[in-house]
Scaffold this active site. Structure first.
Site, short mmCIF file in Angstrom:
data_model
loop_
_atom_site.label_atom_id
_atom_site.label_comp_id
_atom_site.label_asym_id
_atom_site.label_seq_id
_atom_site.Cartn_x
_atom_site.Cartn_y
_atom_site.Cartn_z
N ASP A 168 6.17 -2.54 -0.46
CA ASP A 168 7.44 -1.95 -0.92
C ASP A 168 8.50 -3.02 -1.21
O ASP A 168 9.69 -2.78 -1.02
CB ASP A 168 7.97 -0.93 0.10
CG ASP A 168 6.91 0.08 0.48
OD1 ASP A 168 6.29 0.61 -0.44
OD2 ASP A 168 6.72 0.32 1.69
N HIS B 57 4.35 2.53 -6.60
CA HIS B 57 5.25 1.63 -7.31
C HIS B 57 6.23 2.44 -8.15
O HIS B 57 5.83 3.36 -8.85
CB HIS B 57 4.45 0.70 -8.24
CG HIS B 57 3.54 -0.23 -7.50
ND1 HIS B 57 2.34 -0.66 -7.97
CD2 HIS B 57 3.70 -0.82 -6.29
CE1 HIS B 57 1.78 -1.47 -7.09
NE2 HIS B 57 2.59 -1.58 -6.06
P1 IMP Z 1 -3.48 3.29 4.76
O1 IMP Z 1 -3.50 2.18 3.79
O2 IMP Z 1 -3.09 4.61 4.18
O3 IMP Z 1 -4.75 3.38 5.56
O4 IMP Z 1 -2.32 2.97 5.84
C1 IMP Z 1 -2.39 1.84 6.70
C2 IMP Z 1 -1.02 1.23 6.89
O5 IMP Z 1 -0.60 0.65 5.66
C3 IMP Z 1 0.08 2.23 7.26
O6 IMP Z 1 1.01 1.58 8.10
C4 IMP Z 1 0.74 2.54 5.93
O7 IMP Z 1 2.06 2.99 6.06
C5 IMP Z 1 0.67 1.18 5.27
N1 IMP Z 1 0.68 1.23 3.81
C6 IMP Z 1 -0.33 1.56 2.99
N2 IMP Z 1 0.05 1.47 1.71
C7 IMP Z 1 1.32 1.05 1.71
C8 IMP Z 1 2.26 0.73 0.68
O8 IMP Z 1 2.01 0.80 -0.52
N3 IMP Z 1 3.49 0.34 1.11
C9 IMP Z 1 3.80 0.21 2.40
N4 IMP Z 1 2.98 0.48 3.39
C10 IMP Z 1 1.73 0.90 3.05
#
Ligand code: IMP
Length: 422
Positions: free
Chosen positions: A13, A41
């Site tokens: 982010d 995004h």
């Molecule tokens: P997952 O990728 O959905 O398995 O989530 C694993 C961790 O990565 C969690 O803490 C999510 O909030 C974080 N996360 C996954 N994708 C993003 C993103 O695009 N931005 C910020 N955090 C992310």
């Protein structure tokens, strides 16, 4: 030829979507190489405001060919929806977006298992986006995944998918979930495949041609450095490699072709989900909290916020061989009387570094802050570095000095035009 990887130097982010959209003007190829639709995004340009999760943000540069590499996991419904949205905005997508048949597919059971695992972990949950990312990557590396290439072989698909649905149903039922229906999944996904068929094509010859002809590539990382499975705050990470080395496997670009690594660094820190965050601000009533508070693009969750952590940025710069920094959201700091910047950590009275610690140790460090003066002048229309107030320029200089890489771009607003190049 330039092969530029755009990475986030924090927990995601950082504003990569906008930066990619800006830099894509001179790109021949824009590509995604990791993650899936857990990424979100925001891109604002002449075609409108878009929240995109899978298609490269650089798609809005009409001359660019967009690639989704085999390192990306794909939820077909999301991809179809994005293709339709972008096409409706007036941009041609067909014939310009190619999806690797090596990409693994997120199935309904991956999303269900993501939720069930999170629930089972209770207070120790990762706080995932629940898009099925962990389970689909687990299937990929344990030889249980389904790829687009399987859809081209009916017998293979039927056999493999049936085995997976049976296997996953056992786990789902054991964890208190409801059985899934194989026929329904098959029918739905065959229809998705039919829709996406014009976009699925082996990327190897496309990438090789581009490299041979000395074209410009822009490689967009999803998530951020500290969500990387190996180098992030494990187990509070995502399920893919996010550092630029992943671009090589995820797209088939040999590592020696990488010419630039741009780190997108937000002027403060945010994090979504669980895990340590040394500079986190807990006082939700404070002026600075309200100013930094943001809503996550993918899940709508409120992001955790904190002061800029330069120990993290410095680590990301060294780890990924960053050549330039793009500092984003500088305008958000306007109006703060004093600004804190974390320039290192201490633990039990000793100076420590990010790489000395595991995730739990990082949760115990004490950030060392340097205090800087704020500024009141509106910076959102500044067109050059010199036009910024002295205090803002000092902030930028501290970032590049502490991080060890030059700040080449400064973003002072969400629009493509609100970008200063130095
Ligand atoms: P997952 O990728 O959905 O398995 O989530 C694993 C961790 O990565 C969690 O803490 C999510 O909030 C974080 N996360 C996954 N994708 C993003 C993103 O695009 N931005 C910020 N955090 C992310």
């Amino acid at each position: 030829m330039t092969v530029t990887a755009i990475i986030g130097s924090q927990w995601g982010d950082e504003g990569k979507g906008k930066v990619v959209d800006y830099l894509a003007e001179s790109a021949d190829y824009v590509a995604r190489f990791n993650g899936g639709n857990n990424a979100g995004h925001t891109v604002i340009n002449q075609y409108g405001t878009f929240k995109i999760h899978l298609v490269p943000s650089g798609i809005f540069a009409p001359q660019a060919v967009a690639l989704i590499g085999g390192g990306v996991v794909i939820d077909p419904e999301v991809l179809i929806d994005e293709i339709r949205t972008i096409t409706r905005s007036g941009l041609e997508v067909e014939g310009r977006l190619w999806v690797s048949p090596r990409a693994h597919i997120i199935m309904p059971y991956h999303k269900i298992l993501d939720g069930l695992y999170e629930a089972a972990k209770g207070a120790g949950a990762t706080g995932t986006t629940r898009r099925g990312i962990g389970p689909v990557f687990a299937d990929k590396v344990s030889y249980n995944g389904i790829r687009w290439s399987d859809f081209a072989r009916e017998k293979v698909l039927l056999e493999r998918l049936k085995t997976q649905v049976e296997l996953k149903n056992k786990i789902i039922v054991a964890l208190g979930g409801e059985r899934l229906d194989f026929d329904q999944i098959l029918e739905t996904y065959l229809a998705h495949y039919e829709t996406l068929m014009p976009f699925i094509r082996e990327l190897f010859p496309i990438v090789q041609d581009g490299l041979r002809q000395g074209k410009n590539f822009l490689l967009e990382q999803a998530m951020g450095t500290f969500l990387d499975t190996d180098w992030g705050t494990y187990p509070f990470v995502t399920a893919s490699t996010t550092i630029p080395s992943a671009a090589s496997a995820g797209l088939g670009i040999p590592p020696r072709f990488l010419t630039d690594v741009v780190a997108v660094t937000k002027a403060y820190t945010t994090r979504v989900g669980a895990g340590p965050m040394p500079t986190e601000i807990h006082d939700t009533e404070s002026e600075v909290y309200r100013r930094f508070a943001e809503t996550a693009v993918t899940t709508g969750r409120i992001r955790r916020v904190g002061w800029l952590d330069l120990e993290l940025v410095r680590t990301a710069v060294a780890l990924s061989g960053v050549t330039q920094i793009c500092l984003t959201k500088l305008d958000v700091l306007t109006g703060l009387r004093e600004i804190q910047v974390c320039i290192g950590y201490r633990l039990d009275g000793r100076e420590v570094h990010y790489t000395d610690l595991d995730s739990y140790g990082l949760g115990e460090v004490e950030p060392v802050y340097q205090q800087l003066a704020g500024w009141d002048e509106d910076v959102s229309r500044a067109e050059s570095f010199e036009a910024l107030p002295q205090a803002a320029r000092d902030y930028v200089k501290l970032v590049e000095h502490a991080a060890g890489a030059a700040v080449k771009w400064i973003s002072v607003g969400p629009e493509r035009s609100a970008t200063i190049t130095r």
